[in-house]
Motif scaffolding. Structure first.
Motif, mmCIF file in Angstrom:
data_model
loop_
_atom_site.group_PDB
_atom_site.id
_atom_site.type_symbol
_atom_site.label_atom_id
_atom_site.label_comp_id
_atom_site.label_asym_id
_atom_site.label_seq_id
_atom_site.Cartn_x
_atom_site.Cartn_y
_atom_site.Cartn_z
ATOM 1 N N GLY A 1 5.912 7.387 9.837
ATOM 2 C CA GLY A 1 4.647 7.559 9.126
ATOM 3 C C GLY A 1 4.581 6.535 8.017
ATOM 4 O O GLY A 1 4.756 5.347 8.244
ATOM 5 N N ALA A 2 4.343 6.987 6.792
ATOM 6 C CA ALA A 2 4.299 6.079 5.647
ATOM 7 C C ALA A 2 5.630 6.033 4.904
ATOM 8 O O ALA A 2 5.724 5.440 3.833
ATOM 9 N N GLN A 3 6.672 6.645 5.465
ATOM 10 C CA GLN A 3 7.980 6.655 4.815
ATOM 11 C C GLN A 3 8.843 5.517 5.362
ATOM 12 O O GLN A 3 9.140 5.478 6.551
ATOM 13 N N PRO A 4 9.271 4.587 4.486
ATOM 14 C CA PRO A 4 10.109 3.483 4.958
ATOM 15 C C PRO A 4 11.547 3.942 5.182
ATOM 16 O O PRO A 4 12.066 4.789 4.457
ATOM 17 N N ASN A 5 12.182 3.392 6.203
ATOM 18 C CA ASN A 5 13.589 3.657 6.495
ATOM 19 C C ASN A 5 14.258 2.325 6.779
ATOM 20 O O ASN A 5 13.679 1.471 7.451
ATOM 21 N N ILE A 6 15.462 2.169 6.296
ATOM 22 C CA ILE A 6 16.213 0.953 6.569
ATOM 23 C C ILE A 6 17.376 1.313 7.474
ATOM 24 O O ILE A 6 18.142 2.231 7.181
ATOM 25 N N GLN B 1 13.305 -10.828 1.162
ATOM 26 C CA GLN B 1 14.757 -10.738 1.052
ATOM 27 C C GLN B 1 15.443 -10.932 2.400
ATOM 28 O O GLN B 1 16.663 -10.845 2.494
ATOM 29 N N GLY B 2 14.671 -11.153 3.464
ATOM 30 C CA GLY B 2 15.246 -11.393 4.778
ATOM 31 C C GLY B 2 15.384 -10.157 5.654
ATOM 32 O O GLY B 2 16.040 -10.212 6.690
ATOM 33 N N VAL B 3 14.769 -9.042 5.254
ATOM 34 C CA VAL B 3 14.833 -7.817 6.050
ATOM 35 C C VAL B 3 13.521 -7.680 6.801
ATOM 36 O O VAL B 3 12.474 -7.417 6.211
ATOM 37 N N ALA B 4 13.571 -7.871 8.122
ATOM 38 C CA ALA B 4 12.371 -7.782 8.945
ATOM 39 C C ALA B 4 12.304 -6.398 9.577
ATOM 40 O O ALA B 4 13.044 -5.486 9.205
ATOM 41 N N GLY B 5 11.443 -6.242 10.545
ATOM 42 C CA GLY B 5 11.332 -4.983 11.262
ATOM 43 C C GLY B 5 10.008 -4.892 11.970
ATOM 44 O O GLY B 5 9.150 -5.775 11.833
ATOM 45 N N PRO B 6 9.807 -3.830 12.738
ATOM 46 C CA PRO B 6 8.522 -3.663 13.414
ATOM 47 C C PRO B 6 7.402 -3.470 12.390
ATOM 48 O O PRO B 6 7.633 -2.935 11.300
ATOM 49 N N ASP B 7 6.223 -3.912 12.736
ATOM 50 C CA ASP B 7 5.094 -3.826 11.818
ATOM 51 C C ASP B 7 4.706 -2.380 11.535
ATOM 52 O O ASP B 7 4.845 -1.502 12.387
ATOM 53 N N TYR B 8 4.180 -2.164 10.332
ATOM 54 C CA TYR B 8 3.683 -0.849 9.934
ATOM 55 C C TYR B 8 2.328 -0.631 10.576
ATOM 56 O O TYR B 8 1.458 -1.484 10.516
ATOM 57 N N ARG B 9 2.136 0.508 11.195
ATOM 58 C CA ARG B 9 0.842 0.918 11.733
ATOM 59 C C ARG B 9 0.277 1.984 10.808
ATOM 60 O O ARG B 9 1.000 2.876 10.372
ATOM 61 N N PHE B 10 -0.999 1.901 10.547
ATOM 62 C CA PHE B 10 -1.649 2.828 9.624
ATOM 63 C C PHE B 10 -1.386 4.268 10.030
ATOM 64 O O PHE B 10 -1.579 4.658 11.175
ATOM 65 N N PHE B 11 -0.921 5.050 9.097
ATOM 66 C CA PHE B 11 -0.672 6.480 9.190
ATOM 67 C C PHE B 11 0.510 6.860 10.082
ATOM 68 O O PHE B 11 1.222 7.791 9.789
ATOM 69 N N ASN C 1 -5.428 7.652 -3.920
ATOM 70 C CA ASN C 1 -4.021 7.945 -3.638
ATOM 71 C C ASN C 1 -3.688 7.732 -2.168
ATOM 72 O O ASN C 1 -2.610 7.244 -1.833
ATOM 73 N N ALA C 2 -4.597 8.103 -1.276
ATOM 74 C CA ALA C 2 -4.369 7.900 0.153
ATOM 75 C C ALA C 2 -4.289 6.416 0.482
ATOM 76 O O ALA C 2 -3.422 5.982 1.243
ATOM 77 N N VAL C 3 -5.180 5.619 -0.100
ATOM 78 C CA VAL C 3 -5.159 4.170 0.153
ATOM 79 C C VAL C 3 -3.873 3.560 -0.388
ATOM 80 O O VAL C 3 -3.230 2.744 0.282
ATOM 81 N N VAL C 4 -3.462 3.992 -1.579
ATOM 82 C CA VAL C 4 -2.225 3.466 -2.150
ATOM 83 C C VAL C 4 -1.036 3.850 -1.281
ATOM 84 O O VAL C 4 -0.191 3.012 -0.948
ATOM 85 N N HIS C 5 -0.955 5.116 -0.898
ATOM 86 C CA HIS C 5 0.198 5.618 -0.152
ATOM 87 C C HIS C 5 0.236 5.120 1.294
ATOM 88 O O HIS C 5 1.308 4.857 1.835
ATOM 89 N N LEU C 6 -0.926 4.977 1.925
ATOM 90 C CA LEU C 6 -0.965 4.632 3.348
ATOM 91 C C LEU C 6 -1.230 3.154 3.632
ATOM 92 O O LEU C 6 -1.046 2.716 4.773
ATOM 93 N N VAL C 7 -1.675 2.388 2.643
ATOM 94 C CA VAL C 7 -1.990 0.973 2.894
ATOM 95 C C VAL C 7 -1.225 0.046 1.944
ATOM 96 O O VAL C 7 -0.426 -0.778 2.389
ATOM 97 N N TRP C 8 -1.465 0.155 0.652
ATOM 98 C CA TRP C 8 -0.894 -0.809 -0.291
ATOM 99 C C TRP C 8 0.618 -0.692 -0.416
ATOM 100 O O TRP C 8 1.317 -1.700 -0.431
ATOM 101 N N ARG C 9 1.132 0.510 -0.559
ATOM 102 C CA ARG C 9 2.577 0.693 -0.728
ATOM 103 C C ARG C 9 3.366 0.168 0.475
ATOM 104 O O ARG C 9 4.334 -0.579 0.301
ATOM 105 N N PRO C 10 3.002 0.523 1.723
ATOM 106 C CA PRO C 10 3.731 -0.042 2.865
ATOM 107 C C PRO C 10 3.661 -1.568 2.936
ATOM 108 O O PRO C 10 4.646 -2.224 3.262
ATOM 109 N N ARG C 11 2.494 -2.132 2.606
ATOM 110 C CA ARG C 11 2.387 -3.596 2.615
ATOM 111 C C ARG C 11 3.281 -4.226 1.552
ATOM 112 O O ARG C 11 3.929 -5.244 1.803
#
Length: 168
Positions: A102-107, A42-52, A23-33
């Motif tokens: 953190g691992a929560q995406p915001n637009i 879809q053309g929406v960029a942004g700063p890269d996700y950093r682990f945790f 669950n941690a790997v899914v929530h902190l690595v796969w889901r953000p990727r």
């Protein structure tokens, strides 16, 4: 008999730990990727996700840099002090971009026409985020923080107050 029981207990503990790790790997690595990949398609960029930590490290650094700034009395431009990351990212990524708490995406929506569409939506597609209990305690569960049928009921009660004849 005790050896079998302790072996079963160890196996159960290992299964629980493996489940938590998965669950941690899914929530902190796969889901953000996956989210980043889909939105970039879809053309929406942004700063890269950093682990945790997501984008929080960069936000903290930019706020630290802006902490020494003083707002001119005649200026109403408070963005470099309060949200310097938006000041930096809007020119880099455009008026709509993805960033991470953190691992929560915001637009971030900085395009007025898109913001107008979201705020005037009546389908319920854009729900209100009530994850911060302090925010709810501050504002209460009034018209601002309700959705669906409860919002319609509140709006029906408040609407006559803002009639143009009464405001005059």
């Amino acid at each position: 008999m005790g050896f079998v029981f302790s072996g079963m207990l160890a196996a159960a503990a290992a299964a629980v730990l493996a489940s938590w790790a998965f669950n941690a790997v899914v929530h902190l690595v796969w889901r953000p990727r996956a989210i980043t990949r889909r939105l970039r398609a879809q053309g929406v960029a942004g700063p890269d996700y950093r682990f945790f930590s997501g984008s929080l490290g960069e936000i903290k650094k930019l706020r630290g840099d802006g902490a020494g700034l003083q707002l001119d009395v005649s200026s109403h431009d408070f963005l470099p002090i309060v949200q310097p990351h938006f000041r930096k990212w809007i020119p880099l990524y455009g008026s709509t971009f993805l960033y991470w708490f953190g691992a929560q995406p915001n637009i971030c929506l900085a395009d007025v026409s898109i913001v107008r569409k979201v705020l005037s939506d009546r389908t319920g597609m854009y729900t209100k985020n009530l994850t911060n209990p302090h925010f709810v305690r501050l504002l209460g569960k009034g018209l601002v923080l309700t959705d669906g049928e409860e919002w319609k009921r509140h709006r029906k009660i408040v609407h006559p107050t803002f009639n143009m004849d009464k405001l005059k």
